[in-house]
Design a protein around this motif. Structure first.
Motif, PDB file in Angstrom:
ATOM      1  N   UNK A   1       0.854  -1.186   0.000  1.00 18.43           N
ATOM      2  CA  UNK A   1       0.000   0.000   0.000  1.00 18.43           C
ATOM      3  C   UNK A   1       0.891   1.237   0.000  1.00 18.43           C
ATOM      4  N   UNK A   2       0.718   2.061  -1.014  1.00 17.62           N
ATOM      5  CA  UNK A   2       1.524   3.277  -1.157  1.00 17.62           C
ATOM      6  C   UNK A   2       0.638   4.497  -0.975  1.00 17.62           C
ATOM      7  N   UNK A   3       0.880   5.271   0.085  1.00 17.53           N
ATOM      8  CA  UNK A   3       0.163   6.532   0.263  1.00 17.53           C
ATOM      9  C   UNK A   3       0.589   7.511  -0.813  1.00 17.53           C
ATOM     10  N   UNK A   4      -0.315   8.420  -1.177  1.00 17.41           N
ATOM     11  CA  UNK A   4       0.040   9.458  -2.144  1.00 17.41           C
ATOM     12  C   UNK A   4      -0.119  10.830  -1.510  1.00 17.41           C
ATOM     13  N   UNK A   5       0.500  11.815  -2.124  1.00 17.57           N
ATOM     14  CA  UNK A   5       0.415  13.195  -1.639  1.00 17.57           C
ATOM     15  C   UNK A   5      -0.688  13.968  -2.352  1.00 17.57           C
ATOM     16  N   UNK A   6      -1.549  13.276  -3.096  1.00 15.85           N
ATOM     17  CA  UNK A   6      -2.673  13.953  -3.752  1.00 15.85           C
ATOM     18  C   UNK A   6      -3.606  14.486  -2.668  1.00 15.85           C
ATOM     19  N   UNK A   7      -3.894  15.767  -2.704  1.00 13.35           N
ATOM     20  CA  UNK A   7      -4.640  16.519  -1.686  1.00 13.35           C
ATOM     21  C   UNK A   7      -3.828  16.613  -0.409  1.00 13.35           C
ATOM     22  N   UNK A   8      -3.503  15.467   0.228  1.00 16.51           N
ATOM     23  CA  UNK A   8      -2.656  15.455   1.424  1.00 16.51           C
ATOM     24  C   UNK A   8      -2.178  14.041   1.686  1.00 16.51           C
ATOM     25  N   UNK A   9      -0.990  13.916   2.266  1.00 17.75           N
ATOM     26  CA  UNK A   9      -0.565  12.597   2.746  1.00 17.75           C
ATOM     27  C   UNK A   9      -1.389  12.275   3.997  1.00 17.75           C
ATOM     28  N   UNK A  10      -1.492  10.981   4.316  1.00 21.10           N
ATOM     29  CA  UNK A  10      -2.313  10.608   5.464  1.00 21.10           C
ATOM     30  C   UNK A  10      -2.072   9.145   5.823  1.00 21.10           C
ATOM     31  N   UNK A  11      -2.246   8.838   7.104  1.00 20.92           N
ATOM     32  CA  UNK A  11      -2.221   7.457   7.556  1.00 20.92           C
ATOM     33  C   UNK A  11      -3.590   6.845   7.271  1.00 20.92           C
ATOM     34  N   UNK A  12      -3.652   5.920   6.321  1.00 22.13           N
ATOM     35  CA  UNK A  12      -4.912   5.268   5.973  1.00 22.13           C
ATOM     36  C   UNK A  12      -4.943   3.866   6.580  1.00 22.13           C
ATOM     37  N   UNK A  13      -5.762   3.616   7.609  1.00 19.82           N
ATOM     38  CA  UNK A  13      -5.847   2.261   8.178  1.00 19.82           C
ATOM     39  C   UNK A  13      -6.619   1.331   7.250  1.00 19.82           C
ATOM     40  N   UNK A  14      -5.911   0.435   6.591  1.00 21.25           N
ATOM     41  CA  UNK A  14      -6.506  -0.452   5.597  1.00 21.25           C
ATOM     42  C   UNK A  14      -6.939  -1.758   6.266  1.00 21.25           C
ATOM     43  N   UNK A  15      -8.229  -2.090   6.103  1.00 19.65           N
ATOM     44  CA  UNK A  15      -8.802  -3.296   6.713  1.00 19.65           C
ATOM     45  C   UNK A  15      -9.205  -4.282   5.631  1.00 19.65           C
ATOM     46  N   UNK A  16      -8.746  -5.538   5.774  1.00 21.77           N
ATOM     47  CA  UNK A  16      -9.098  -6.597   4.838  1.00 21.77           C
ATOM     48  C   UNK A  16     -10.072  -7.547   5.523  1.00 21.77           C
ATOM     49  N   UNK A  17     -11.284  -7.642   5.003  1.00 19.16           N
ATOM     50  CA  UNK A  17     -12.283  -8.545   5.554  1.00 19.16           C
ATOM     51  C   UNK A  17     -11.908  -9.993   5.238  1.00 19.16           C
ATOM     52  N   UNK A  18     -12.289 -10.909   6.145  1.00 15.08           N
ATOM     53  CA  UNK A  18     -12.129 -12.335   5.894  1.00 15.08           C
ATOM     54  C   UNK A  18     -10.721 -12.872   6.044  1.00 15.08           C
ATOM     55  N   UNK A  19      -9.775 -12.020   6.402  1.00 18.83           N
ATOM     56  CA  UNK A  19      -8.378 -12.453   6.453  1.00 18.83           C
ATOM     57  C   UNK A  19      -7.632 -11.782   7.598  1.00 18.83           C
ATOM     58  N   UNK A  20      -6.553 -12.448   8.012  1.00 11.39           N
ATOM     59  CA  UNK A  20      -5.481 -11.824   8.773  1.00 11.39           C
ATOM     60  C   UNK A  20      -4.246 -11.854   7.877  1.00 11.39           C
ATOM     61  N   UNK A  21      -3.314 -10.938   8.097  1.00  8.90           N
ATOM     62  CA  UNK A  21      -2.133 -10.868   7.237  1.00  8.90           C
ATOM     63  C   UNK A  21      -0.922 -10.503   8.075  1.00  8.90           C
ATOM     64  N   UNK A  22       0.254 -10.777   7.525  1.00 11.20           N
ATOM     65  CA  UNK A  22       1.503 -10.397   8.185  1.00 11.20           C
ATOM     66  C   UNK A  22       1.988  -9.064   7.624  1.00 11.20           C
ATOM     67  N   UNK A  23       2.351  -8.156   8.524  1.00 10.39           N
ATOM     68  CA  UNK A  23       2.878  -6.844   8.133  1.00 10.39           C
ATOM     69  C   UNK A  23       4.392  -6.980   8.068  1.00 10.39           C
ATOM     70  N   UNK A  24       4.937  -7.074   6.862  1.00  9.92           N
ATOM     71  CA  UNK A  24       6.341  -7.458   6.700  1.00  9.92           C
ATOM     72  C   UNK A  24       7.288  -6.276   6.544  1.00  9.92           C
TER      73      UNK A  24
END
Length: 574
Positions: A464-487
């Motif tokens: 997941x790559x944040x962009x500076x369009x309008x403003x940079x921001x911390x976007x908490x991304x949630x994936x339904x149905x899964x758990x994942x490893x943050x590598x």
């Protein structure tokens, strides 16, 4: 003869061993329970900040009922909609194996429950324990429709930390001094950003620093020397939060119902959708101590800069007659302290070596961020975004449009064409300097309902790559149905040549919601072993109707155990 005797003994041993395994297997199921609940969703008067509002609640409770189960248990929850809005319920973080019908996001896995309608959610907890939560997944009804979902270990199993004297759910929220659905509706009409909240809350109470609130400030009683478990949930609609308890260390043991290597900290940063379990010991001088939370604001945008409080009160503490003991206030990082937020999240590690996919079948690169839709008539009352535009958001320049004539999962299962396409781009259509000075020609996304198809059992990496369009921001991304490893994560543009060498493939944390560093990137990996259609979206609810979402379509595998189960008969229709 001896060989025959030996063969007979071995056969007998194998027989009894198999019998033992069968009984052990059956015993594990015998311990499991089925929990039946009825959630009545209706408007009730709620007084906050000196005013009474008609708020949508569950069973008249705010926060809603706490669900307590064990790993292996089954939940059967009948949702009865007596409100004036369509609604659906999501069990945040539950994997819902082969059962997208119980996941809840409206127009994704189900059509919403209409006013006067009912729907029964049925699902089993499988190999999960810790703190999760449930909430409405229909527009901004989540502002008041939410509660804790606590999963205890199976009988005979113990926590991987000392048994606490007591456990306390801490639900952090936001409060608007008007109907949140009206706030959203006004923003969607004008195209501008919605008004920020008027207060933050701890267990639905704003606390001492707001008007007409001090008498109802939440208090937690502790005895000197005892250790308690705080199950902290960020159920706020739109705001990452810093949280701390004055003069007390927090020892983090789990996030998103997954254990981590314990570490002590003075504060936590927690994004909407995330949970954090901490142990706290009452080892200070008996007194009153504030627990407090305020915004971590990573964007160049207006935000609610107030602070919510509750009180940790030692039972042995007593003030002189006629006097009140003023609580001690904790230190919290500054509103825009990205350094402290990053320092906290970088400490999260799984307790031991985990099996992270190393051979990747699908390597996806998703740009996430805001955008602006140009208006033909900039002076229109519907174009009150910056410079006569309307706010939008997107992933890989696709601003997600939720269908209305059917849900994605129902359309897929029924073979109904024309509801969605499966051509979501695996990489941005145009490469650019994502965190630099982006050309205005790249600010306007394309509206569409696009899904990305995955084969069952495939291994997936998403950056997941944040962009500076309008403003940079911390976007908490949630994936339904899964758990994942943050590598891995970092600031600036992701470098596919050099950054993968820094990935943690040994003990990365396992989560269901992860923030993109503002002006940076974060990488996750998982195995696509849960068939169905699963929503992937930013858990800042302002961004969801703007289009910061997409969905993964995981195809059935081989056989019944790798296929989506049949939908329930009472599944709502659009």
């Amino acid at each position: 003869m001896e060989s025959q005797k030996l063969s007979a003994k071995l056969g007998s041993s194998c027989f009894f061993f198999c019998i033992f395994l069968i009984f052990a297997f059956l015993a594990s199921f015998a311990d499991a329970e089925t929990h039946y609940h009825e959630f009545v969703i209706e408007a009730r008067p709620v007084k906050r900040l000196c005013r009474t509002h008609s708020s949508i609640l569950v069973n008249g409770q705010f926060p809603g009922p706490t669900l307590e189960v064990r790993d292996g248990d089954t939940l059967v929850i009948k949702a009865v909609n007596r409100a004036r809005y369509n609604i659906s319920l999501h069990w945040h973080g539950i994997r819902q194996l082969r059962n997208p019908w119980a996941d809840g996001p409206e127009y994704v896995t189900q059509c919403p429950i209409p006013p006067g309608g009912t729907y029964t959610y049925r699902f089993t907890i499988q190999d999960q324990e810790g703190t999760l939560w449930w909430h409405a997944h229909s527009r901004w009804l989540r502002a008041t429709v939410y509660g804790a979902l606590i999963i205890y270990p199976k009988l005979g199993s113990a926590y991987p930390f000392p048994m606490p004297k007591k456990e306390v759910p801490i639900l952090l929220g936001e409060w608007w001094d008007r109907n949140p659905m009206d706030v959203l509706q006004q923003a969607l009409f004008t195209g501008a950003a919605p008004n920020v909240s008027d207060a933050y809350t701890i267990n639905a109470q704003p606390g001492d620093l707001y008007r007409c609130s001090s008498k109802e400030t939440t208090k937690f009683l502790v005895e000197a020397g005892e250790t308690i478990l705080l199950r902290i949930i960020n159920s706020a609609l739109n705001q990452e939060l810093f949280y701390a308890v004055a003069n007390h260390k927090l020892t983090v043991f789990a996030v998103d119902a997954s254990y981590v290597k314990p570490f002590a900290t003075n504060f936590i940063m927690i994004a909407p959708g995330q949970t954090t379990d901490v142990l706290i010991t009452a080892d200070q001088k008996p007194g009153h101590y504030y627990m407090a939370a305020h915004a971590y604001n990573s964007a160049n945008a207006p935000f609610d800069n107030t602070t919510t409080t509750a009180i940790l009160e030692y039972t042995s503490c007593s003030a002189k007659k006629g006097q009140s003991m003023k609580p001690i206030f904790p230190w919290l990082p500054g509103f825009n302290d990205t350094g402290s937020a990053t320092a906290f999240t970088s400490q999260l590690r799984s307790p031991s070596k985990v099996e992270v996919p190393t051979e990747i079948d699908e390597s996806l690169f998703f740009t996430v961020g805001l955008g602006l839709i140009n208006c033909r008539n900039p002076n229109s009352p519907r174009c009150q975004g910056p410079n006569g535009t309307r706010f939008a958001a997107s992933i890989n320049n696709v601003s997600f449009v939720f269908p209305r004539r059917n849900s994605l999962m129902q359309a897929y299962y029924q073979g109904q064409p024309g509801v969605f396409t499966t051509d979501f781009p695996p990489v941005p259509p145009i490469q650019f300097d994502y965190t630099g000075n982006v050309s205005r020609g790249l600010w306007q996304p394309v509206k569409a309902t696009k899904l990305f198809k995955l084969k069952f059992g495939s291994t997936v990496q998403i950056v997941f790559q944040d962009t500076s369009i309008v403003t940079v921001e911390n976007h908490p991304m949630h994936l339904h149905g899964y758990e994942f490893y943050v590598i891995g994560s970092g600031f600036g543009n992701f470098d596919p040549r050099n950054d993968p060498a820094k990935f943690n493939l040994v003990d990365p944390p396992r989560r269901n919601t992860i923030g993109t560093p503002p002006g940076g990137w974060v990488a996750i990996r998982f195995k696509a072993d849960n068939p169905g259609i699963w929503l992937l979206h930013c858990h800042i609810d302002t961004h969801l109707p703007w289009g910061l979402a997409m969905a993964l379509l995981v195809e059935n595998g081989v056989g019944k155990l790798q296929a989506v189960q049949a939908p329930p008969l009472d599944l709502p229709r659009c």
